[in-house]
Write a protein that holds these residues in place. Structure first.
Motif, PDB file in Angstrom:
ATOM      1  N   ALA A  24       1.654  10.468  -1.450  1.00  0.00           N
ATOM      2  CA  ALA A  24       3.002  10.205  -0.929  1.00  0.00           C
ATOM      3  C   ALA A  24       3.208  10.903   0.415  1.00  0.00           C
ATOM      4  O   ALA A  24       3.829  10.339   1.329  1.00  0.00           O
ATOM      5  CB  ALA A  24       4.048  10.666  -1.939  1.00  0.00           C
ATOM      6  N   ILE A  25       2.691  12.137   0.541  1.00  0.00           N
ATOM      7  CA  ILE A  25       2.791  12.853   1.816  1.00  0.00           C
ATOM      8  C   ILE A  25       2.033  12.087   2.899  1.00  0.00           C
ATOM      9  O   ILE A  25       2.524  11.903   4.018  1.00  0.00           O
ATOM     10  CB  ILE A  25       2.224  14.280   1.669  1.00  0.00           C
ATOM     11  CG1 ILE A  25       3.119  15.116   0.749  1.00  0.00           C
ATOM     12  CG2 ILE A  25       2.092  14.954   3.037  1.00  0.00           C
ATOM     13  CD1 ILE A  25       2.557  16.491   0.419  1.00  0.00           C
ATOM     14  N   ARG A  26       0.827  11.633   2.555  1.00  0.00           N
ATOM     15  CA  ARG A  26       0.006  10.876   3.508  1.00  0.00           C
ATOM     16  C   ARG A  26       0.723   9.588   3.932  1.00  0.00           C
ATOM     17  O   ARG A  26       0.799   9.270   5.129  1.00  0.00           O
ATOM     18  CB  ARG A  26      -1.339  10.543   2.868  1.00  0.00           C
ATOM     19  CG  ARG A  26      -2.182   9.561   3.653  1.00  0.00           C
ATOM     20  CD  ARG A  26      -3.462   9.212   2.900  1.00  0.00           C
ATOM     21  NE  ARG A  26      -4.105   8.057   3.504  1.00  0.00           N
ATOM     22  CZ  ARG A  26      -4.803   8.089   4.617  1.00  0.00           C
ATOM     23  NH1 ARG A  26      -4.951   9.224   5.263  1.00  0.00           N
ATOM     24  NH2 ARG A  26      -5.350   7.002   5.116  1.00  0.00           N
ATOM     25  N   ASP A  27       1.255   8.855   2.965  1.00  0.00           N
ATOM     26  CA  ASP A  27       1.918   7.578   3.264  1.00  0.00           C
ATOM     27  C   ASP A  27       3.125   7.787   4.183  1.00  0.00           C
ATOM     28  O   ASP A  27       3.388   6.962   5.065  1.00  0.00           O
ATOM     29  CB  ASP A  27       2.363   6.901   1.968  1.00  0.00           C
ATOM     30  CG  ASP A  27       1.183   6.418   1.130  1.00  0.00           C
ATOM     31  OD1 ASP A  27       0.066   6.312   1.672  1.00  0.00           O
ATOM     32  OD2 ASP A  27       1.385   6.161  -0.075  1.00  0.00           O
ATOM     33  N   GLU A  28       3.831   8.888   3.980  1.00  0.00           N
ATOM     34  CA  GLU A  28       5.004   9.173   4.805  1.00  0.00           C
ATOM     35  C   GLU A  28       4.621   9.396   6.263  1.00  0.00           C
ATOM     36  O   GLU A  28       5.291   8.898   7.181  1.00  0.00           O
ATOM     37  CB  GLU A  28       5.737  10.395   4.256  1.00  0.00           C
ATOM     38  CG  GLU A  28       7.013  10.746   5.011  1.00  0.00           C
ATOM     39  CD  GLU A  28       7.719  11.956   4.452  1.00  0.00           C
ATOM     40  OE1 GLU A  28       8.741  12.368   5.049  1.00  0.00           O
ATOM     41  OE2 GLU A  28       7.259  12.528   3.444  1.00  0.00           O
ATOM     42  N   VAL A  29       3.528  10.132   6.490  1.00  0.00           N
ATOM     43  CA  VAL A  29       3.087  10.389   7.858  1.00  0.00           C
ATOM     44  C   VAL A  29       2.590   9.101   8.509  1.00  0.00           C
ATOM     45  O   VAL A  29       2.915   8.803   9.671  1.00  0.00           O
ATOM     46  CB  VAL A  29       1.984  11.463   7.889  1.00  0.00           C
ATOM     47  CG1 VAL A  29       1.431  11.629   9.314  1.00  0.00           C
ATOM     48  CG2 VAL A  29       2.529  12.795   7.385  1.00  0.00           C
ATOM     49  N   ILE A  30       1.814   8.318   7.767  1.00  0.00           N
ATOM     50  CA  ILE A  30       1.295   7.063   8.319  1.00  0.00           C
ATOM     51  C   ILE A  30       2.444   6.139   8.723  1.00  0.00           C
ATOM     52  O   ILE A  30       2.421   5.516   9.793  1.00  0.00           O
ATOM     53  CB  ILE A  30       0.374   6.372   7.291  1.00  0.00           C
ATOM     54  CG1 ILE A  30      -0.942   7.157   7.170  1.00  0.00           C
ATOM     55  CG2 ILE A  30       0.094   4.927   7.690  1.00  0.00           C
ATOM     56  CD1 ILE A  30      -1.901   6.604   6.145  1.00  0.00           C
ATOM     57  N   ALA A  31       3.470   6.075   7.884  1.00  0.00           N
ATOM     58  CA  ALA A  31       4.615   5.208   8.186  1.00  0.00           C
ATOM     59  C   ALA A  31       5.400   5.706   9.398  1.00  0.00           C
ATOM     60  O   ALA A  31       6.059   4.923  10.080  1.00  0.00           O
ATOM     61  CB  ALA A  31       5.537   5.134   6.969  1.00  0.00           C
TER      62      ALA A  31
END
Length: 372
Positions: A24-31
């Motif tokens: 979830a942390i990774r997805d937030e940064v990518i977005a």
């Protein structure tokens, strides 16, 4: 994992939940990647190139001691920036999302003895996949050091503090050699392998190009300052190599960082892979300038969790990652640079000596460590 397992209190369900929280942390940064991030890396590249150009210009007058000191310092910083915050991170694909062919992992070549394609294989594909797995991760001791108390000791290991110091001074060449896996490929049967010979020739071409640039062309352009420019370039490369080696050592070798057995990763899940990255890395605390000069590898834990996220985002990610360490009662290994350097070198010296009380090993454990 060696000694007492610091993750033994976690259930399988907790480990997978940890993995989902990290995803979830990774997805937030990518977005959230965007123009601000793109502007950052372009600004850094521009600043590095200007600093190198100005420093080399100052070295035209390096027969004057003040000019030598200023030019050498500037060139050292420029080379560190090129390797750490730019080259290492670009080659990880951290900026591929920009779709800029000039700042892309498939086209970037750096100021380093190791060709970028070979480095990407040994570092991105092997090291980051098998982080701190004995016998699988060549970054773990670079094949010249004993890295675990359970590894069989040999008299050769008495010299590992010296081997490590020499490796630090000529680190870029050590990395090129380990990318080639010289230890096993120089055997008679393997050194005639066409693939190895092709890769060795590529390294030879890259080294010749680097030597020609640093130790022939630029000193010649300095005219009467040939010898002083030559000395300045050698010094800058030495500073860059020792600094890079120190950052890498602090991220992978201090006390508290775990190593793993090969059998421990069989059937490894996404959550278990994340957990191994967390326990197999350490951070360096410090100022924004410190983080920048390390290529943000002072956030080594976050980098190993998310190697392809933009490096300028690691500081904000670190706050969330550290909170997860606390939530799951795990040790977040971090400390200022002097402490981490001392810790890593203490471990180098300690493991160079035979164990006073060897641990009891199972037959499987013994065979695995001998093979490593």
């Amino acid at each position: 994992m060696t000694a007492t397992d610091p993750t033994a209190h976690l259930t399988a369900e907790q480990i997978e939940e940890l993995g989902r929280e990290l995803d979830a942390i990774r997805d937030e940064v990518i977005a959230g990647r965007g123009e601000k991030d793109a502007a950052y890396i372009r600004k850094v590249i521009s600043a590095q190139r200007k600093l190198e150009l100005v420093s080399r210009g100052v070295l035209l007058f390096s027969f004057f001691p003040p000019a030598w000191l200023l030019g050498t310092a500037g060139l050292s910083v420029a080379k560190i920036m090129d390797n750490m915050e730019i080259g290492h991170n670009v080659l990880h694909g951290q900026w591929d999302w920009m779709r800029d062919p000039k700042i892309h992992s498939t086209t970037w070549e750096w100021d380093h003895a190791s060709p970028s394609d070979q480095w990407k294989h040994s570092h991105n594909e092997l090291h980051h996949t098998y982080t701190n797995v004995i016998g699988k991760d060549n970054d773990l001791g670079y094949g010249i050091m004993r890295v675990d108390e359970d590894q069989r000791w040999h008299p050769f290991h008495l010299g590992q503090p010296l081997w490590n110091f020499i490796n630090a001074c000529f680190f870029e060449y050590g990395i090129a050699a380990y990318d080639l896996e010289l230890g096993k490929n120089l055997q008679k049967r393997r050194r005639k392998n066409p693939e190895f010979r092709a890769r060795a020739k590529a390294v030879g071409r890259k080294i010749r190009k680097q030597v020609l640039k640093d130790y022939v062309i630029h000193p010649l352009l300095s005219g009467p300052s040939f010898l002083t420019t030559l000395a300045a370039t050698f010094t800058a490369n030495l500073v860059r190599n020792i600094w890079t080696h120190s950052v890498i050592m602090c991220g992978h070798f201090p006390e508290g960082v775990q190593v793993f057995e090969r059998r421990s990763i069989k059937g490894e899940t996404r959550g278990q892979w994340y957990l191994r990255q967390m326990m197999g890395s350490a951070n360096i605390s410090g100022s924004r300038a410190m983080h920048f000069m390390t290529g943000n590898l002072s956030h080594q834990i976050e980098h190993h969790l998310f190697p392809d996220l933009p490096s300028n985002r690691y500081a904000e990610v670190a706050v969330k990652v550290r909170a997860l360490f606390e939530k799951y009662e795990l040790e977040y290994v971090t400390g200022p640079l002097p402490k981490q350097v001392f810790s890593a070198w203490s471990k180098v010296f300690r493991l160079s000596l035979p164990n006073k009380k060897p641990k009891v090993k199972t037959p499987d454990r013994e065979r695995e460590l001998v093979a490593a």
